[in-house]
Design a protein around this motif. Structure first.
Motif, PDB file in Angstrom:
ATOM      1  N   MET A 179       0.819  -1.193   0.000  1.00 44.10           N
ATOM      2  CA  MET A 179       0.000   0.000   0.000  1.00 44.10           C
ATOM      3  C   MET A 179       0.865   1.260   0.000  1.00 44.10           C
ATOM      4  O   MET A 179       0.472   2.260  -0.591  1.00 44.10           O
ATOM      5  CB  MET A 179      -0.923   0.016   1.212  1.00 44.10           C
ATOM      6  N   LYS A 180       2.027   1.175   0.652  1.00 41.64           N
ATOM      7  CA  LYS A 180       2.894   2.352   0.715  1.00 41.64           C
ATOM      8  C   LYS A 180       3.381   2.752  -0.679  1.00 41.64           C
ATOM      9  O   LYS A 180       3.411   3.927  -1.014  1.00 41.64           O
ATOM     10  CB  LYS A 180       4.099   2.086   1.616  1.00 41.64           C
ATOM     11  N   LEU A 181       3.780   1.766  -1.473  1.00 42.72           N
ATOM     12  CA  LEU A 181       4.258   2.071  -2.822  1.00 42.72           C
ATOM     13  C   LEU A 181       3.138   2.632  -3.680  1.00 42.72           C
ATOM     14  O   LEU A 181       3.343   3.558  -4.460  1.00 42.72           O
ATOM     15  CB  LEU A 181       4.858   0.822  -3.466  1.00 42.72           C
ATOM     16  N   GLY A 182       1.952   2.077  -3.549  1.00 47.99           N
ATOM     17  CA  GLY A 182       0.809   2.608  -4.290  1.00 47.99           C
ATOM     18  C   GLY A 182       0.465   4.018  -3.861  1.00 47.99           C
ATOM     19  O   GLY A 182       0.100   4.860  -4.675  1.00 47.99           O
TER      20      GLY A 182
ATOM     21  N   GLY B 271      -2.436  -0.877  -4.463  1.00 55.04           N
ATOM     22  CA  GLY B 271      -1.389  -1.603  -3.747  1.00 55.04           C
ATOM     23  C   GLY B 271      -1.958  -2.699  -2.863  1.00 55.04           C
ATOM     24  O   GLY B 271      -1.413  -3.799  -2.789  1.00 55.04           O
ATOM     25  N   ALA B 272      -3.071  -2.404  -2.199  1.00 54.71           N
ATOM     26  CA  ALA B 272      -3.710  -3.417  -1.359  1.00 54.71           C
ATOM     27  C   ALA B 272      -4.247  -4.564  -2.205  1.00 54.71           C
ATOM     28  O   ALA B 272      -4.124  -5.738  -1.830  1.00 54.71           O
ATOM     29  CB  ALA B 272      -4.832  -2.790  -0.542  1.00 54.71           C
ATOM     30  N   LEU B 273      -4.826  -4.250  -3.352  1.00 56.39           N
ATOM     31  CA  LEU B 273      -5.331  -5.297  -4.245  1.00 56.39           C
ATOM     32  C   LEU B 273      -4.183  -6.146  -4.797  1.00 56.39           C
ATOM     33  O   LEU B 273      -4.327  -7.352  -4.959  1.00 56.39           O
ATOM     34  CB  LEU B 273      -6.143  -4.686  -5.390  1.00 56.39           C
ATOM     35  N   SER B 274      -3.046  -5.519  -5.063  1.00 57.69           N
ATOM     36  CA  SER B 274      -1.890  -6.280  -5.542  1.00 57.69           C
ATOM     37  C   SER B 274      -1.360  -7.193  -4.443  1.00 57.69           C
ATOM     38  O   SER B 274      -0.916  -8.305  -4.724  1.00 57.69           O
ATOM     39  CB  SER B 274      -0.777  -5.340  -5.977  1.00 57.69           C
TER      40      SER B 274
ATOM     41  N   ILE C  60       4.587  -3.594  -7.084  1.00 57.99           N
ATOM     42  CA  ILE C  60       5.444  -4.784  -7.113  1.00 57.99           C
ATOM     43  C   ILE C  60       6.924  -4.399  -7.068  1.00 57.99           C
ATOM     44  O   ILE C  60       7.664  -4.845  -6.199  1.00 57.99           O
ATOM     45  CB  ILE C  60       5.141  -5.636  -8.370  1.00 57.99           C
ATOM     46  N   CYS C  61       7.366  -3.553  -8.002  1.00 57.21           N
ATOM     47  CA  CYS C  61       8.794  -3.222  -8.069  1.00 57.21           C
ATOM     48  C   CYS C  61       9.139  -1.907  -7.379  1.00 57.21           C
ATOM     49  O   CYS C  61      10.280  -1.703  -6.970  1.00 57.21           O
ATOM     50  CB  CYS C  61       9.267  -3.187  -9.517  1.00 57.21           C
ATOM     51  N   GLY C  62       8.200  -1.005  -7.265  1.00 63.28           N
ATOM     52  CA  GLY C  62       8.450   0.287  -6.639  1.00 63.28           C
ATOM     53  C   GLY C  62       9.217   1.257  -7.513  1.00 63.28           C
ATOM     54  O   GLY C  62       9.548   2.355  -7.088  1.00 63.28           O
ATOM     55  N   GLU C  63       9.517   0.870  -8.745  1.00 71.15           N
ATOM     56  CA  GLU C  63      10.307   1.714  -9.640  1.00 71.15           C
ATOM     57  C   GLU C  63       9.454   2.442 -10.669  1.00 71.15           C
ATOM     58  O   GLU C  63       9.610   3.632 -10.870  1.00 71.15           O
ATOM     59  CB  GLU C  63      11.357   0.865 -10.369  1.00 71.15           C
TER      60      GLU C  63
END
Length: 110
Positions: free
Chosen positions: A1-4, A99-102, A11-14
């Protein structure tokens, strides 16, 4: 969730999560993750309204009886603040929902 929440691929944050204000990249440009498979629909809007209502509107309703000013002046201050906070928060909250759904691996469809 943080990355989203920071609008990066969960997934990758990039790679960037969005290619516009709220339009999600179908595939992450960096890792190829299929971010378009998750359907957020109205969840992000619901959480945004819930957040803005509690963080912005509730304090305004508490302050209003203590601070005497005409209604038009109150609305001239309150409405732009609420619109601004809503427009800033919406893409971040949509990213957090994606992000939560991923994280749970849900496709979002029944």
């Amino acid at each position: 969730m943080k990355l989203g929440f920071v609008k990066r691929c969960p997934i990758c944050g990039e790679g960037p999560l969005f290619r516009g204000y709220l339009k999600v990249h179908a595939h992450c440009p960096h890792c190829g993750e299929e971010n378009g498979r998750h359907r957020v629909d109205d969840a992000a809007s619901y959480f945004t309204v819930l957040l803005v209502g509690h963080l912005v509107l509730a304090p305004i309703l508490l302050i209003e009886p203590l601070w005497l000013m005409p209604l038009w002046q109150s609305l001239a201050i309150v409405l732009p603040v609420m619109i601004g906070v809503t427009l800033v928060a919406l893409p971040h909250i949509k990213g957090a929902v994606l992000g939560a759904l991923s994280a749970v691996g849900s496709s979002g469809s029944a």
